[in-house]
Scaffold this motif. Structure first.
Motif, mmCIF file in Angstrom:
data_model
loop_
_atom_site.group_PDB
_atom_site.id
_atom_site.type_symbol
_atom_site.label_atom_id
_atom_site.label_comp_id
_atom_site.label_asym_id
_atom_site.label_seq_id
_atom_site.Cartn_x
_atom_site.Cartn_y
_atom_site.Cartn_z
ATOM 1 N N ARG A 15 0.840 -1.208 0.000
ATOM 2 C CA ARG A 15 0.000 0.000 0.000
ATOM 3 C C ARG A 15 0.871 1.254 0.000
ATOM 4 N NH1 ARG A 15 -3.180 -2.781 3.389
ATOM 5 N NH2 ARG A 15 -2.209 -1.909 5.250
ATOM 6 N N THR A 16 1.935 1.224 0.787
ATOM 7 C CA THR A 16 2.837 2.369 0.852
ATOM 8 C C THR A 16 3.455 2.640 -0.515
ATOM 9 O OG1 THR A 16 3.347 1.917 3.163
ATOM 10 C CG2 THR A 16 4.901 3.297 1.978
ATOM 11 N N PHE A 17 3.935 1.592 -1.189
ATOM 12 C CA PHE A 17 4.556 1.770 -2.506
ATOM 13 C C PHE A 17 3.542 2.232 -3.545
ATOM 14 C CE2 PHE A 17 7.780 -1.513 -1.036
ATOM 15 C CZ PHE A 17 8.744 -0.562 -0.758
ATOM 16 N N THR A 18 2.297 1.834 -3.402
ATOM 17 C CA THR A 18 1.262 2.242 -4.340
ATOM 18 C C THR A 18 0.923 3.719 -4.184
ATOM 19 O OG1 THR A 18 0.349 0.014 -4.286
ATOM 20 C CG2 THR A 18 -1.084 1.724 -5.133
ATOM 21 N N GLU A 19 0.970 4.234 -2.957
ATOM 22 C CA GLU A 19 0.553 5.604 -2.666
ATOM 23 C C GLU A 19 1.696 6.613 -2.667
ATOM 24 O OE1 GLU A 19 -1.214 5.046 1.137
ATOM 25 O OE2 GLU A 19 -2.956 3.982 0.330
ATOM 26 N N THR A 20 2.926 6.169 -2.771
ATOM 27 C CA THR A 20 4.066 7.062 -2.603
ATOM 28 C C THR A 20 4.482 7.720 -3.917
ATOM 29 O OG1 THR A 20 6.229 7.221 -1.562
ATOM 30 C CG2 THR A 20 5.860 5.324 -2.954
ATOM 31 N N GLY A 21 5.132 8.876 -3.791
ATOM 32 C CA GLY A 21 5.617 9.599 -4.962
ATOM 33 C C GLY A 21 7.035 9.215 -5.335
ATOM 34 N N LEU A 62 6.966 -5.011 -3.471
ATOM 35 C CA LEU A 62 7.159 -4.203 -4.675
ATOM 36 C C LEU A 62 6.389 -4.738 -5.872
ATOM 37 C CD1 LEU A 62 10.979 -3.464 -4.448
ATOM 38 C CD2 LEU A 62 9.143 -1.788 -4.347
ATOM 39 N N GLU A 63 6.044 -6.016 -5.857
ATOM 40 C CA GLU A 63 5.335 -6.622 -6.989
ATOM 41 C C GLU A 63 3.977 -5.952 -7.184
ATOM 42 O OE1 GLU A 63 5.117 -10.833 -6.387
ATOM 43 O OE2 GLU A 63 7.291 -11.044 -6.323
ATOM 44 N N GLY A 64 3.686 -5.602 -8.420
ATOM 45 C CA GLY A 64 2.419 -4.967 -8.744
ATOM 46 C C GLY A 64 2.399 -3.466 -8.511
ATOM 47 N N THR A 65 3.544 -2.880 -8.198
ATOM 48 C CA THR A 65 3.632 -1.430 -8.007
ATOM 49 C C THR A 65 4.531 -0.850 -9.107
ATOM 50 O OG1 THR A 65 5.608 -1.454 -6.597
ATOM 51 C CG2 THR A 65 3.464 -1.762 -5.503
ATOM 52 N N GLY A 111 8.348 6.837 -9.646
ATOM 53 C CA GLY A 111 7.425 6.154 -10.535
ATOM 54 C C GLY A 111 8.074 4.896 -11.070
ATOM 55 N N ALA A 112 8.033 4.700 -12.366
ATOM 56 C CA ALA A 112 8.639 3.513 -12.966
ATOM 57 C C ALA A 112 10.126 3.702 -13.247
ATOM 58 C CB ALA A 112 7.912 3.161 -14.257
ATOM 59 N N SER A 113 10.650 4.906 -13.013
ATOM 60 C CA SER A 113 12.064 5.187 -13.270
ATOM 61 C C SER A 113 12.918 4.761 -12.094
ATOM 62 C CB SER A 113 12.280 6.678 -13.515
ATOM 63 O OG SER A 113 11.512 7.124 -14.584
ATOM 64 N N VAL A 114 14.000 4.046 -12.396
ATOM 65 C CA VAL A 114 14.956 3.639 -11.370
ATOM 66 C C VAL A 114 16.065 4.682 -11.335
ATOM 67 C CG1 VAL A 114 16.576 1.849 -10.645
ATOM 68 C CG2 VAL A 114 14.418 1.211 -11.722
#
Length: 176
Positions: A15-21, A62-65, A111-114
Motif C-alpha cells: 500500500r505504501t509503494f502504491t501511494e508514494t511519490g 514491490l510486486e504490482g507497483t 514512478g517507474a524510473s529507477v
C-alpha cells in the motif's frame, strides 16, 4: 515473525509503494539507535517515512507497483524511505548523508524510473511540491496584481485605458 505478520507487513508495504511519490533506498553501515531515531524524526517532519525491513519481504511488496525495478537495489542491510511528495524523502536523506558517513544512498525510484545515487541527489535539489505550488500561485496572482495597479492608478491613466478599449470596439465589425 510468523506468516500472518509477514503477510500483513507485505500488504502494508505494498500500500505504501502504491501511494508514494518516490522511494529512496539507503544502506545502513552501523547507524546507532539514536541516529536512526533522529533520522526518522526528520523524515516525519518532512512528511516522509524511513523503514527498515527484510529485503525479501520488501521485494514481495514491490510486486504490482510502479517500483518493481528497484528490487535489484535491495541487497545487504538496506532501508527504504518513502514520501508522497516526490522530493521530500530524497531531500532529508541527502542532507542526513552529508552529515553522517554511515548512511549510504544506494538509489531509488520515481514512478517507474529507477534512480542511482546521483539521480537521488539530483532529485533532492529540485524544489518541493509546496515550493512549486507557491511559485504557481505567484504566477497566477501576478495578473490580478497588475489589474489592481491599473485600477488604483491616477484618473488620467484609467481614462486612457477606457479610451483604448472604446477604440478597439469601434474597429470590430458589426455582426448584427
Amino acid at each position: 515473525m510468523d506468516r500472518v505478520q509477514k503477510r500483513e507487513l507485505v500488504a502494508t508495504l505494498n500500500r505504501t509503494f502504491t501511494e508514494t511519490g518516490a522511494v529512496v533506498i539507503t544502506r545502513n553501515l552501523g547507524l546507532t539507535v539514536a541516529q536512526v531515531t533522529d533520522l526518522r524524526r526528520k523524515m516525519r517532519e518532512a512528511g516522509a517515512q524511513f523503514k527498515v525491513s527484510k529485503n525479501r519481504l520488501t521485494k514481495l511488496a514491490l510486486e504490482g507497483t510502479p517500483y518493481t525495478g528497484i528490487s535489484d537495489l535491495l541487497t545487504g542491510p538496506t532501508a527504504i524511505s518513502t514520501s508522497a511528495d516526490p522530493v521530500a524523502a530524497a531531500k532529508v536523506i541527502v542532507a542526513y548523508a552529508k552529515t553522517n558517513d554511515k548512511l549510504e544512498i544506494v538509489g531509488g525510484g520515481l514512478g517507474a524510473s529507477v534512480l542511482n545515487a546521483e539521480g537521488v541527489k539530483a532529485l533532492a535539489e529540485l524544489p518541493s511540491l509546496d515550493e512549486m505550488r507557491a511559485k504557481l500561485i505567484g504566477l497566477i496572482n501576478a495578473p490580478a496584481t497588475k489589474i489592481a495597479q491599473v485600477v488604483t492608478a491616477p484618473a488620467a491613466k484609467l481614462a486612457r485605458v477606457f479610451a483604448a478599449y472604446g477604440d478597439s470596439e469601434k474597429k470590430l465589425p458589426d455582426n448584427t
